[in-house]
Design a protein around this motif. Structure first.
Motif, PDB file in Angstrom:
ATOM      1  N   TRP A 148       2.401   5.052  -1.865  1.00 17.14           N
ATOM      2  CA  TRP A 148       2.080   6.457  -2.044  1.00 17.14           C
ATOM      3  C   TRP A 148       2.703   6.899  -3.356  1.00 17.14           C
ATOM      4  N   HIS A 186       1.871  -4.759   3.053  1.00 15.35           N
ATOM      5  CA  HIS A 186       2.966  -3.893   3.513  1.00 15.35           C
ATOM      6  C   HIS A 186       2.594  -2.446   3.195  1.00 15.35           C
ATOM      7  N   VAL A 187       2.393  -1.652   4.239  1.00 17.38           N
ATOM      8  CA  VAL A 187       1.969  -0.270   4.019  1.00 17.38           C
ATOM      9  C   VAL A 187       3.119   0.686   4.350  1.00 17.38           C
ATOM     10  N   HIS A 188       3.209   1.757   3.544  1.00 17.91           N
ATOM     11  CA  HIS A 188       4.268   2.746   3.772  1.00 17.91           C
ATOM     12  C   HIS A 188       3.681   4.056   4.276  1.00 17.91           C
ATOM     13  N   GLY A 219      -4.832  -0.278   4.585  1.00 16.04           N
ATOM     14  CA  GLY A 219      -3.909  -1.395   4.753  1.00 16.04           C
ATOM     15  C   GLY A 219      -4.350  -2.319   5.870  1.00 16.04           C
ATOM     16  N   MET A 250       4.342  -2.387   8.445  1.00 13.07           N
ATOM     17  CA  MET A 250       4.278  -0.965   8.128  1.00 13.07           C
ATOM     18  C   MET A 250       5.681  -0.384   8.178  1.00 13.07           C
ATOM     19  N   GLY A 309      -1.917   2.865  12.295  1.00 11.15           N
ATOM     20  CA  GLY A 309      -1.159   1.847  11.573  1.00 11.15           C
ATOM     21  C   GLY A 309      -0.079   1.213  12.438  1.00 11.15           C
ATOM     22  N   VAL A 359      -8.703   0.706  -1.077  1.00  8.58           N
ATOM     23  CA  VAL A 359      -7.697  -0.292  -0.682  1.00  8.58           C
ATOM     24  C   VAL A 359      -8.346  -1.400   0.131  1.00  8.58           C
ATOM     25  N   VAL A 381       0.882  -1.164   0.000  1.00  7.88           N
ATOM     26  CA  VAL A 381       0.000   0.000   0.000  1.00  7.88           C
ATOM     27  C   VAL A 381       0.918   1.212   0.000  1.00  7.88           C
ATOM     28  N   GLY A 423      -2.074   5.460   3.870  1.00 12.80           N
ATOM     29  CA  GLY A 423      -2.944   4.326   3.553  1.00 12.80           C
ATOM     30  C   GLY A 423      -3.120   3.353   4.708  1.00 12.80           C
ATOM     31  N   THR A 424      -2.850   3.821   5.934  1.00 12.97           N
ATOM     32  CA  THR A 424      -2.867   2.865   7.053  1.00 12.97           C
ATOM     33  C   THR A 424      -4.248   2.237   7.250  1.00 12.97           C
ATOM     34  N   ASN A 431      -8.490   4.940   0.905  1.00 15.42           N
ATOM     35  CA  ASN A 431      -8.447   3.879   1.907  1.00 15.42           C
ATOM     36  C   ASN A 431      -9.614   2.902   1.758  1.00 15.42           C
TER      37      ASN A 431
END
Lengths: 466, 396
Positions: free
Chosen positions: A90, A188-190, A198, A211, A236, A175, A88, A194-195, A172
């Motif tokens: 950006w 795997h969220v960055h 995710g 994360m 997150g 997602v 996930v 997008g927490t 979101n």
């Protein structure tokens, strides 16, 4: 004599402004949080009035104290079956600005090379840089013959603008309810954006959530976090099964400020990719370079103040500020106020090619950040063989020894280090050579392996050993 | 078998942080207060307790004798930070069973500078020994035990009866270090060689828990000495070994105190000062066309002049020498000589083999060799500006 250069500076500024405001809103302006400018002046005002011992205390609380080696993350010892990772994300190249975009790209690239499959989710439309093993998905539709329908995300300066939360929520939601994903191993969220999506996705699919945190809201606002973004981060960080921080300094923040148990956090540093060595241009000890966003947390004003201090002692030196950002007007005013307008060049945003040329010609690179969770720019400069001065609080200072590390508030020390590197060619040469070696010692393949190590840890725990 | 115990006392004048922006500010190069504080600490942990034990041993064992060398910078700091240490030194010298060794006053690399700098510094040191201890040294040691054929000739021209050198395979060529040799280039100069294995057993390995001989007790060590072949055993080390490099809790001071007694158990072992040890016939000649030292695994000057930072700093200092001589100002000359002290260059050491790097870092007061270099060059550049100003006064 002083007339011409100052005109040139002015011209550059105008060009830079045009680029900043014109055209389609760019993804990277996300970080140009409206509050940051005022909070920075507030903060720096405070800093100037503090005495030295207070400042030293401040550094010691901010800087990571070098402790006996702590292994960041262990790469798996046994071969791992091919994984499917939903990232996930950006930003992603070619439209990226900060360390996050670079990190995602290089990570995906290495994971793809190892044979893993990545579905990369992003709120932006492509096209993105083709990467082996990576398929991109973004909300919205392409229509034949027409430009892509813009996704609702239109924000240029963060939560202050209307419609900001709507667009984030719709991303979101998208997602979280994404269909058509098969055999996912890890989500795997960055960073914070997008927490929520995710977390929802990982729960729905019953897959572990990782994360990666590239910087916290405290970093970006110099300690005056926006409540909303902080909430998204905390959401997150607290729900992720593992958190990856890009430096130990950042790990400590995540533990201290978000109450994340330290055992859940792994450190995976950034890296740089070895490039064919660009021939160093004639190293005359002239160009002192800052290259990066012009944001309050970057401490570019320290760079200018140090330049003003050392300029009379180094009459040949030119101080180059490459990059754009909300601090530009203030920095221009500052350089005029310091009487060094004829010694400073503001280049605005530079292309990749200009960037390489700048690095090839620079004699000194300065990263004076007040807060710098990592600082890839410094590592890139080092990889190009440029002797580098970093602030002690930067993440990159944790993994480099062949640099000068300076307290971010110590203008005299920055000035001295610049002067020393300009004045002593042997120092420049030896530090430059050692820097290159040090920056390339561990690359993205190692970092990607460490990341896979984190995935494997989770899959092991879940009893589904890959 | 005669044991030649020789201990070297030295403290450099460490530089203060002299920033590039301090150029021309008139700030002092040396942080006197910090140096004296460091000295006072070492005096407390090492000089005072170790010298007291040596003095007691001299009183208890009439056979016991040893040799010392004291640099000028050590004595200057001792006078200000711990004058009682000088009294202790005078006490032991007065017994007549302790020799003092000649060297450069500033513990410098003057032997790499054009004449007459080396002579001047050795002479300065001789004068200091005369004024402080009423002693004229008979044996010469060069900074970091540097030795070469040229240095032997220098010792001869300065009327020294002998020199100290590293007992290194490179110059011994299969022969034993445990004999008296003479220089091939200057046969009147006797050479006393350091047995580096036995010396380093105490100097480096004493407190190493991973060493298979740990712990080293005086009886065992005396036994090793007794079972060594040859007729002279050179145990040369830093005085700071006793209480500073190895702290008191390692038992090093007890070891030092117990050693004369343990040696007395072996009938064929006795002690000799360097002055006594150079009297006699040499077994052979020794030649060293290239300078050797007692440092690191290579035993060359790499520890001081091994990398470009060190060489360029030393070259800059050397170049300044001609200007300083012309300026003819004692204050500037003294400052320049303090900058020649070898320790400054030692701090700029980069890389090296595992053990050596650790040793270098231990001695350095800087965060990195780059710090050391930049700081040194700033001070030197500032001094240069002062010298140039003195040479060409501004027209009124």
């Amino acid at each position: 004599m002083t007339e011409a250069p100052s005109r040139r500076t002015k011209g550059r500024t105008r060009a830079a402004r045009v680029r900043t405001t014109g055209g389609r809103p760019k993804p990277h302006t996300r970080r140009a949080v409206g509050r940051s400018r005022e909070s920075s002046s507030r903060t720096s005002g405070k800093l100037v009035r503090r005495d030295r011992s207070q400042l030293e205390a401040l550094t010691s609380t901010l800087a990571w104290r070098r402790t006996p080696e702590e292994t960041p993350s262990t790469p798996p010892r046994v071969p791992v079956r091919k994984l499917h990772i939903v990232m996930v994300g950006w930003e992603y190249p070619p439209n990226h600005t900060g360390g996050l975009g670079v990190h995602c790209y290089e990570l995906c690239r290495e994971l793809g090379r190892m044979g893993h499959r990545i579905t990369f989710l992003t709120p932006f439309h492509g096209p993105f840089t083709e990467t082996q093993g990576v398929s991109f998905r973004w909300p919205g539709r392409r229509t034949e013959g027409e430009p892509p329908v813009p996704f609702a995300y239109q924000v240029t300066s963060g939560p202050a603008e209307p419609g900001w939360d709507t667009s984030m929520n719709s991303y979101n939601d998208w997602v979280g309810s994404l269909a058509g994903l098969k055999e996912v191993d890890v989500v795997h969220v960055h960073d914070w954006f997008g927490t929520r999506g995710g977390v929802a996705l990982s729960r729905r699919m019953r897959r572990p959530l990782v994360m990666t945190i590239h910087s916290t809201e405290y970093d970006r606002t110099l300690g005056f976090p926006g409540a909303e973004i902080r909430e998204h981060e905390a959401y997150g960080l607290q729900r992720a099964d593992r958190v990856i921080a890009v430096s130990r300094h950042l790990k400590q923040q995540v533990v201290d400020r978000y109450g994340v148990p330290p055992g859940k956090v792994r450190v995976v540093y950034n890296a740089v990719r070895p490039t064919p060595r660009l021939e160093r241009l004639r190293d005359a000890g002239v160009i002192v370079l800052y290259l990066g966003r012009l944001a309050a947390m970057k401490g570019v004003d320290t760079f200018l103040r140090a330049a003003a201090r050392v300029a009379p002692l180094a009459p040949a030196a030119t101080f180059v500020v490459a990059g754009e950002g909300p601090e530009l007007p203030r920095l221009l005013t500052l350089s005029a106020h310091l009487g060094i307008s004829d010694r400073v060049l503001f280049l605005g945003k530079v292309t990749e090619e200009e960037r390489s040329l700048l690095l090839a010609g620079a004699s000194v690179f300065v990263l004076p950040s007040v807060v710098e969770p990592f600082g890839i720019a410094a590592l890139e400069a080092m990889a190009a063989g440029v002797p580098t001065i970093v602030s002690k609080t930067s993440g990159v200072a944790e993994i480099t020894e062949n640099t000068f590390a300076v307290d971010f508030w110590d203008i005299d020390e920055f000035a001295s280090r610049i002067g020393e590197l300009l004045q002593y060619p042997e120092l420049r040469r030896l530090m430059g050579d050692a820097s290159r070696w040090e920056a390339l010692k561990a690359g993205w393949p190692e970092r990607a392996l460490e990341t896979v190590g984190v995935y494997v840890e989770l899959l092991d725990a879940a009893g589904s050993r890959p | 078998m005669k044991i030649v115990l020789y201990l070297h006392l030295h403290q450099p004048w460490r530089l203060a942080r002299f920033r590039y922006v301090d150029l021309g500010s008139g700030r002092p190069y040396f942080d006197v207060a910090r140096n004296l504080a460091i000295f006072a600490g070492i005096a407390e942990r090492c000089y005072r307790p170790a010298l007291t034990r040596l003095r007691d041993s001299l009183a208890r064992f009439p056979e016991f004798r040893f040799s010392l060398s004291l640099t000028g910078t050590f004595v200057e700091q001792a006078e200000q930070a711990a004058p009682d240490v000088l009294d202790l030194l005078r006490d032991v010298v007065r017994t007549g069973r302790v020799s003092l060794v000649g060297e450069t006053y500033y513990h410098s690399l003057a032997f790499l500078l054009p004449a007459p700098e080396l002579h001047d510094e050795v002479e300065l040191h001789r004068r200091m020994l005369r004024d402080q201890f009423r002693v004229r040294p008979k044996v010469l040691r060069m900074t970091e035990l540097a030795f070469s054929d040229d240095l032997a000739r220098f010792a001869e021209s300065e009327r020294f009866a002998g020199m100290l050198a590293e007992g290194w395979e490179g110059i011994l060529g299969g022969r034993s270090a445990n004999h008296r040799y003479c220089s091939a280039s200057a046969p009147t100069v006797m050479l006393l060689l350091r047995n580096y294995r036995l010396s380093d057993d105490v100097g480096f390995r004493f407190s190493a828990r991973g060493w298979n001989e740990y712990p080293l007790l005086s009886e065992k060590y005396a036994h090793w000495l007794a079972s060594s072949p040859g007729d002279l055993l050179g145990l040369f080390m830093d005085f700071e070994t006793f209480g500073e490099h190895h702290k008191a809790d390692t038992g090093i001071l007890d070891f030092l105190a117990a050693l004369p007694g343990a040696v007395a158990q072996h009938r064929h072992l006795s002690w000799a000062t360097v002055d006594e040890a150079v009297d006699g016939r040499p077994v052979d000649t020794i030649s060293a066309p290239v300078t050797i030292s007692w440092a690191d695994q290579q035993r060359d000057l790499g520890a001081w002049l091994g990398n470009d930072l060190q060489r360029s700093a030393f070259e800059a200092a050397k170049k300044l020498g001609t200007l300083v001589t012309r300026a003819n100002d004692p204050e500037l000359l003294t400052m320049w000589r303090k900058l020649l002290t070898s320790d400054h260059f030692y701090y700029m050491y980069v890389g090296g083999h595992g053990a050596d790097q650790g040793v270098h870092q231990y001695f350095s007061s800087y965060g990195s060799p780059y710090d050391a270099y930049a700081n040194y060059m700033n001070a030197l550049t500032d001094l240069r500006q002062r010298v140039v100003k003195r040479l060409a006064p501004v027209d009124a």
